[in-house]
Design an enzyme around this catalytic site. Structure first.
Site, PDB file in Angstrom:
ATOM      1  N   GLY A  12       0.836  -1.210   0.000  1.00 57.16           N
ATOM      2  CA  GLY A  12       0.000   0.000   0.000  1.00 57.16           C
ATOM      3  C   GLY A  12       0.868   1.256   0.000  1.00 57.16           C
ATOM      4  O   GLY A  12       2.108   1.176  -0.028  1.00 57.16           O
ATOM      5  N   TYR A 147     -14.672   3.978   8.962  1.00 55.16           N
ATOM      6  CA  TYR A 147     -13.205   4.064   8.999  1.00 55.16           C
ATOM      7  C   TYR A 147     -12.724   4.789  10.268  1.00 55.16           C
ATOM      8  O   TYR A 147     -11.857   4.302  10.985  1.00 55.16           O
ATOM      9  CB  TYR A 147     -12.766   4.823   7.747  1.00 55.16           C
ATOM     10  CG  TYR A 147     -11.295   5.063   7.570  1.00 55.16           C
ATOM     11  CD1 TYR A 147     -10.423   4.025   7.274  1.00 55.16           C
ATOM     12  CD2 TYR A 147     -10.775   6.361   7.635  1.00 55.16           C
ATOM     13  CE1 TYR A 147      -9.074   4.272   7.060  1.00 55.16           C
ATOM     14  CE2 TYR A 147      -9.431   6.610   7.415  1.00 55.16           C
ATOM     15  CZ  TYR A 147      -8.580   5.556   7.133  1.00 55.16           C
ATOM     16  OH  TYR A 147      -7.259   5.810   6.924  1.00 55.16           O
TER      17      TYR A 147
HETATM   18  N1  SER Z   1      -6.292   9.264   3.166  1.00 53.25           N
HETATM   19  C1  SER Z   1      -7.169   8.625   4.110  1.00 53.25           C
HETATM   20  C2  SER Z   1      -8.560   8.532   3.578  1.00 53.25           C
HETATM   21  O1  SER Z   1      -9.030   9.497   3.044  1.00 53.25           O
HETATM   22  C3  SER Z   1      -7.154   9.362   5.432  1.00 53.25           C
HETATM   23  O2  SER Z   1      -6.786   8.535   6.436  1.00 53.25           O
HETATM   24  O3  SER Z   1      -9.181   7.527   3.671  1.00 53.25           O
END
Ligand code: SER
Length: 319
Positions: A12, A147
């Site tokens: 990643g 998330y």
């Molecule tokens: N770049 C990430 C997202 O937007 C932030 O943790 O999911």
């Protein structure tokens, strides 16, 4: 370092930038590239590698024992938009995956083996209703996203494992990270998409309003921060507590103006995506990283213009 380092999610965005630094410091053979569906490519594929499903604790434990792992940099995770679209996968990978890493480390520590870890948290822990500017770590966290909730649960689990079992897993709350390569399905990732579109001579439709400001950083600064925090002696930092780190904040129109310096004929328009806009609106504009600055000397070194240049030139080279 006695044992080996396992990097989960090594293919990643953070992993592929971190692995070279770890290999430079500890040696090629000591750093194991852990991947799941994305097969390691290029120099990542040169050293040791292993396929690992972090949601499967037995599999993870077996790898740790067989490969003599004494440190896990746990980066395997779904980003914000992907997590919202598939909450069950997010629960498996983001929440259960971290829990498994913590259980495995705790078991090793209980057996008298020294073992440490790193985990990536995010500005997604913050939620609606907070002041937008200069937000420190220690505020009430009320994220609405799958998330963000997963990141809060993760931070709390790490704090608990430190308190009750002496598990040393260090945590950084990252802003939006930007570097070359295909961006993942997140919210801040529009920035990478925009720069790459400009490099390829394409128009870009921004999935956010032009003035949506979010904290951002060059990925090279982010991985340097990980190395710095992990090298900090135990007594000098607060183990089990997340650290904010910050570089700069920008909104899409401001980014487009920087990108136009590289490609003056670049054009953008704005068509906000409902989910991405709501997520972005719930995240702070700027964050306070004074704890990281004071306790382990964190300081960002790469400017917005240099960040754009790096991504722009890499994307041009790919054509
Ligand atoms: N770049 C990430 C997202 O937007 C932030 O943790 O999911």
């Amino acid at each position: 370092m006695e044992g080996n380092i396992l990097v989960t999610g090594a293919t990643g965005a953070i992993g592929r930038n971190l692995v070279p630094l770890l290999r430079e410091k500890y040696g090629m053979d000591k750093v194991i590239v852990g991947y799941h569906s994305r097969i390691p490519q290029g120099s990542l594929a040169d050293g040791p590698k292993v396929q690992v499903n972090v949601a499967n604790k037995d599999e993870l434990y077996k790898i740790v024992i067989e490969q003599k792992v004494s440190s896990i940099y746990h980066l395997a995770a779904l980003l914000s938009v992907a997590a919202e679209q598939d909450p069950e996968a997010a629960e498996r990978v983001n929440t259960q995956g971290l829990r498994n890493v913590l259980d495995v480390i705790a078991e090793q520590v209980a057996n008298g083996n020294s073992m440490t870890g790193f985990w990536a948290s995010s500005i997604a822990v913050y939620g609606e209703g907070l002041p937008a500017e200069n937000v420190a770590e220690d505020v009430v966290l009320k994220p609405f996203t799958v998330y963000g909730k997963g990141k809060v649960i993760g931070e709390q689990a790490i704090a608990e494992f430190y308190k009750t079992k002496g598990v040393d897993v260090r945590v950084i709350r990252f802003p939006g990270l930007n570097g070359p390569g295909k961006p993942g399905p997140g919210t801040t990732e529009y920035a990478i998409e925009m720069i790459q579109a400009a490099a390829k001579g394409n128009h870009y439709t921004v999935p956010l309003k032009q003035d949506t400001i979010m904290p951002m950083m060059d990925i090279r600064d982010a991985v340097r921060a990980i190395m710095q925090l992990m090298a900090s002696p135990t007594g000098t930092i607060e183990v089990g507590k997340p650290y904010n780190i910050a570089a700069f904040s920008f909104f899409p129109e401001a980014l487009a103006n920087v990108v136009k310096k590289f490609n003056p004929s670049f054009t953008v328009d704005y068509k906000p995506d409902e989910l991405k806009q709501r997520i972005a609106d719930s995240w702070p504009n700027t964050i306070d990283d004074s704890r990281a600055r004071n306790q382990w000397g964190w300081k960002s070194t790469i400017s917005l213009k240099e960040m754009v240049r790096n991504i722009y030139e890499a994307a041009k080279g790919e054509q």
